[in-house]
Design an enzyme around this catalytic site. Structure first.
Site, PDB file in Angstrom:
ATOM      1  CB  SER A   1      -4.343  -6.538   4.787  1.00 54.16           C
ATOM      2  OG  SER A   1      -3.950  -5.308   4.248  1.00 54.16           O
TER       3      SER A   1
ATOM      4  CG  HIS B   1      -1.900  -1.012   1.387  1.00 58.38           C
ATOM      5  ND1 HIS B   1      -1.998  -1.823   2.496  1.00 58.38           N
ATOM      6  CD2 HIS B   1      -2.897  -1.403   0.559  1.00 58.38           C
ATOM      7  CE1 HIS B   1      -3.012  -2.658   2.347  1.00 58.38           C
ATOM      8  NE2 HIS B   1      -3.563  -2.444   1.166  1.00 58.38           N
TER       9      HIS B   1
ATOM     10  NE  ARG C   1      -2.861  -7.848  -4.233  1.00 61.18           N
ATOM     11  CZ  ARG C   1      -3.642  -8.206  -3.238  1.00 61.18           C
ATOM     12  NH1 ARG C   1      -3.138  -8.349  -2.046  1.00 61.18           N
ATOM     13  NH2 ARG C   1      -4.925  -8.451  -3.423  1.00 61.18           N
TER      14      ARG C   1
ATOM     15  CE  LYS D   1     -12.966  -7.105   3.792  1.00 63.08           C
ATOM     16  NZ  LYS D   1     -12.020  -6.318   3.000  1.00 63.08           N
TER      17      LYS D   1
HETATM   18  O1  PNS Z   1      -8.786  -2.784   0.469  1.00 58.07           O
HETATM   19  P1  PNS Z   1     -10.055  -3.289  -0.154  1.00 58.07           P
HETATM   20  O2  PNS Z   1     -10.863  -4.034   0.892  1.00 58.07           O
HETATM   21  O3  PNS Z   1      -9.794  -4.100  -1.389  1.00 58.07           O
HETATM   22  O4  PNS Z   1     -10.921  -2.002  -0.606  1.00 58.07           O
HETATM   23  C1  PNS Z   1     -12.192  -2.133  -1.157  1.00 58.07           C
HETATM   24  C2  PNS Z   1     -12.905  -0.768  -1.291  1.00 58.07           C
HETATM   25  C3  PNS Z   1     -12.908  -0.033   0.027  1.00 58.07           C
HETATM   26  C4  PNS Z   1     -12.182   0.078  -2.322  1.00 58.07           C
HETATM   27  C5  PNS Z   1     -14.351  -1.042  -1.799  1.00 58.07           C
HETATM   28  O5  PNS Z   1     -14.925  -2.046  -1.032  1.00 58.07           O
HETATM   29  C6  PNS Z   1     -15.259   0.182  -1.753  1.00 58.07           C
HETATM   30  O6  PNS Z   1     -15.046   1.135  -2.456  1.00 58.07           O
HETATM   31  N1  PNS Z   1     -16.288   0.116  -0.900  1.00 58.07           N
HETATM   32  C7  PNS Z   1     -17.256   1.205  -0.711  1.00 58.07           C
HETATM   33  C8  PNS Z   1     -18.620   0.866  -1.324  1.00 58.07           C
HETATM   34  C9  PNS Z   1     -18.551   1.085  -2.835  1.00 58.07           C
HETATM   35  O7  PNS Z   1     -18.526   2.189  -3.302  1.00 58.07           O
HETATM   36  N2  PNS Z   1     -18.423  -0.018  -3.583  1.00 58.07           N
HETATM   37  C10 PNS Z   1     -18.123   0.028  -5.011  1.00 58.07           C
HETATM   38  C11 PNS Z   1     -19.288  -0.280  -5.852  1.00 58.07           C
HETATM   39  S1  PNS Z   1     -18.748  -1.521  -6.982  1.00 58.07           S
END
Ligand code: PNS
Length: 163
Positions: free
Chosen positions: A129, A18, A91, A42
């Site tokens: 993570s 990150h 990745r 989560k």
């Molecule tokens: O580190 P992560 O868990 O891969 O991040 C995921 C994240 C936070 C980018 C994603 O879950 C997110 O944007 N969540 C907020 C809700 C939303 O807007 N979802 C996208 C619609 S497809």
């Protein structure tokens, strides 16, 4: 007009992967907002407040990086921040399907917000993570995966949880 980008994620905990994306993205835009998702669904190791605090410590030397938390849709947060870009790291091919789907959904919902992908540095391509939490839960050394201050916080959290 200044170029503002959001780098969203769970960051539970933040890793060197990150951090590498943050460094590179912050050199590409005028302002980078690192955004921690408040996701009640989560089960997280760290609270959102703890994650924000850790991120602030490790990004303190980057003048154009700000750390915030958000809830709800990412595109709403992006608009609220006046951001035109979302930054995500890729990745491997296994990330691609999900990331592309998310980028396209976000773009339909907010045509003014584009997703920019950074190819993760090969050095960190294996890192997540989830594996950091897994290694730490068995007492393994995680200092090769996360900054020193984060490693200490993870070890402490796991000690408290399992003691
Ligand atoms: O580190 P992560 O868990 O891969 O991040 C995921 C994240 C936070 C980018 C994603 O879950 C997110 O944007 N969540 C907020 C809700 C939303 O807007 N979802 C996208 C619609 S497809």
């Amino acid at each position: 007009m200044s170029r503002i980008a959001i780098y969203p994620g769970s960051f539970d905990p933040v890793t060197f992967g990150h951090l590498d994306i943050m460094q590179r993205a912050s050199q590409t835009v005028d302002e980078l907002v690192v955004a921690v998702l408040e996701n009640h669904a989560k089960i997280a190791l760290f609270s959102v407040e703890e994650r924000v605090k850790m991120l602030k410590i490790i990004t303190k030397d980057y003048p154009n990086v700000r750390v915030e938390s958000f809830h709800g849709l990412l595109v709403d947060f992006a608009r609220e921040q006046g951001a035109g870009f979302i930054i995500r790291g890729l990745r491997a091919i296994t990330d691609f399907d999900y990331e592309l789907q998310m980028a396209q959904t976000n773009r339909i919902m907010a045509p003014g917000v584009d997703t920019i992908f950074f190819a993760t540095n090969l050095e960190y391509a294996y890192l997540s993570s989830t594996t950091v939490r897994e290694v730490a839960s068995y007492g393994g050394d995680i200092t090769k995966f996360v900054p020193e201050s984060v490693a200490r916080a993870v070890e402490e959290k796991i000690r408290d949880r399992y003691s």
